[in-house]
Design an enzyme around this catalytic site. Structure first.
Site, PDB file in Angstrom:
ATOM      1  N   GLU A   1       5.178  -5.052  11.711  1.00  0.00           N
ATOM      2  CA  GLU A   1       5.576  -5.190  10.309  1.00  0.00           C
ATOM      3  C   GLU A   1       7.083  -4.966  10.192  1.00  0.00           C
ATOM      4  O   GLU A   1       7.673  -4.121  10.870  1.00  0.00           O
ATOM      5  CB  GLU A   1       4.829  -4.158   9.467  1.00  0.00           C
TER       6      GLU A   1
ATOM      7  N   LYS B   1       0.279  -9.662   2.423  1.00  0.00           N
ATOM      8  CA  LYS B   1      -0.279  -8.313   2.380  1.00  0.00           C
ATOM      9  C   LYS B   1      -0.897  -8.019   1.015  1.00  0.00           C
ATOM     10  O   LYS B   1      -0.235  -8.116  -0.015  1.00  0.00           O
ATOM     11  CB  LYS B   1       0.829  -7.306   2.702  1.00  0.00           C
TER      12      LYS B   1
ATOM     13  N   CYS C   1      -0.726  -3.258   8.163  1.00  0.00           N
ATOM     14  CA  CYS C   1      -0.460  -1.841   7.936  1.00  0.00           C
ATOM     15  C   CYS C   1      -1.437  -1.156   6.973  1.00  0.00           C
ATOM     16  O   CYS C   1      -2.547  -0.822   7.354  1.00  0.00           O
ATOM     17  CB  CYS C   1       0.990  -1.672   7.476  1.00  0.00           C
TER      18      CYS C   1
END
Length: 286
Positions: free
Chosen positions: A53, A131, A173
């Site tokens: 990321e 995301k 994440c």
């Protein structure tokens, strides 16, 4: 640069590499480090390389600045990924890149999206995942508070894509804390999942390994998790521990801190054996 590989595994069709970095605010320096690590991953026989990321820039101040240059499928970072994939002849999962447009092409005015973009070995973009879960949390570290929603607009779509290493589900994440996303990826046929991350050292030390193993075990998928690992700035330390976990939850390869690479062969026969011997997917009641 240090590297860790699975002992006794030769270059095979399903070899993947998880790349760990310590990115900061200098985009040119970050991209050069990413290029060197991608070259190294290709030399180790990886068919697919996964960046962490925020590999191109890990600086809240520069995120919007960088993202506004990434429009549609073009921009300095997206072009870099396409060029590296074509030059090296490997697939690249581009960690996350700040992008100023939505998948439908519409422009985002006040924020950007954190997009994980996949390129095939000719440099063609074949998938994009934005995301969904944004990290807004108070953490007992030098930074104290994180508010990704101030900079990023959340995505909505669950994304899987066929790759040379199997059918891939995409996550980033903080998504790791939301098991329902991983269930949806498995429902859409995911055999392995990538999780490019920049976990804080505090939250990573507490939860990283437990959550990675849980998502791999409960969904019976390979999990490839490259992270940021080190001091990205005076106030921000990321946890690292980039790793590959198998569908039984075993960690096959891991790197603690600093730039480097972990590799593993994604044995799909092993995947089918785990799913056949314990068919939890068929036993679900809810």
């Amino acid at each position: 640069m240090s590297a860790v590989t699975v002992k006794g595994v030769s270059a095979q069709e399903n070899r993947v590499a998880a790349i760990q970095m310590v990115s900061g605010a200098d985009i040119d320096r970050n991209l050069e480090e990413a290029r060197q690590l991608l070259v190294q991953a290709a030399g180790m026989g990886a068919r697919v390389a996964v960046l962490p990321e925020n590999f191109a820039v890990l600086s809240t101040r520069r995120m919007l600045e960088c993202g506004r240059l990434e429009i549609g499928t073009e921009g300095p970072v997206l072009s870099f990924l396409a060029e590296q994939a074509a030059a090296l002849g490997i697939w690249i999962v581009g960690g996350s890149v700040p992008v100023a447009t939505r998948p439908d092409g519409s422009r985002i005015e006040d924020r950007v999206r954190a997009s994980c973009v996949v390129f095939d070995d000719t440099g063609r973009q074949v998938a994009r995942y934005d995301k969904i879960h944004l990290f807004d949390a108070v953490v007992e570290d030098a930074q104290g508070q994180y508010r990704e929603s101030d900079t990023f607009e959340p995505g909505e779509e669950v994304v899987v894509v066929d790759t040379p290493a199997g059918r891939l589900g995409l996550a980033i994440c903080y998504d790791l804390r939301f098991p329902e996303l991983f269930r949806k990826l498995r429902e859409q046929g995911a055999q392995w999942v990538t999780l490019p991350s920049a976990f804080t050292w505090t939250t990573g030390d507490a939860h990283w390994h437990a959550l990675i193993r849980a998502r791999a075990i409960e969904n019976q998928v390979w999990l490839v998790a490259p992270g940021q690992g080190g001091y990205n700035s005076e106030r921000r330390r990321t946890y690292g521990h980039s790793l590959v976990a198998d569908p039984w939850g075993r960690i096959l390869s891991e790197l603690d801190e600093g730039p480097g690479i972990v590799t593993a062969e994604l044995d799909m026969d092993r995947l089918e054996e785990v799913r056949t011997r314990m068919p939890v997917w068929d036993h679900r009641k809810l």
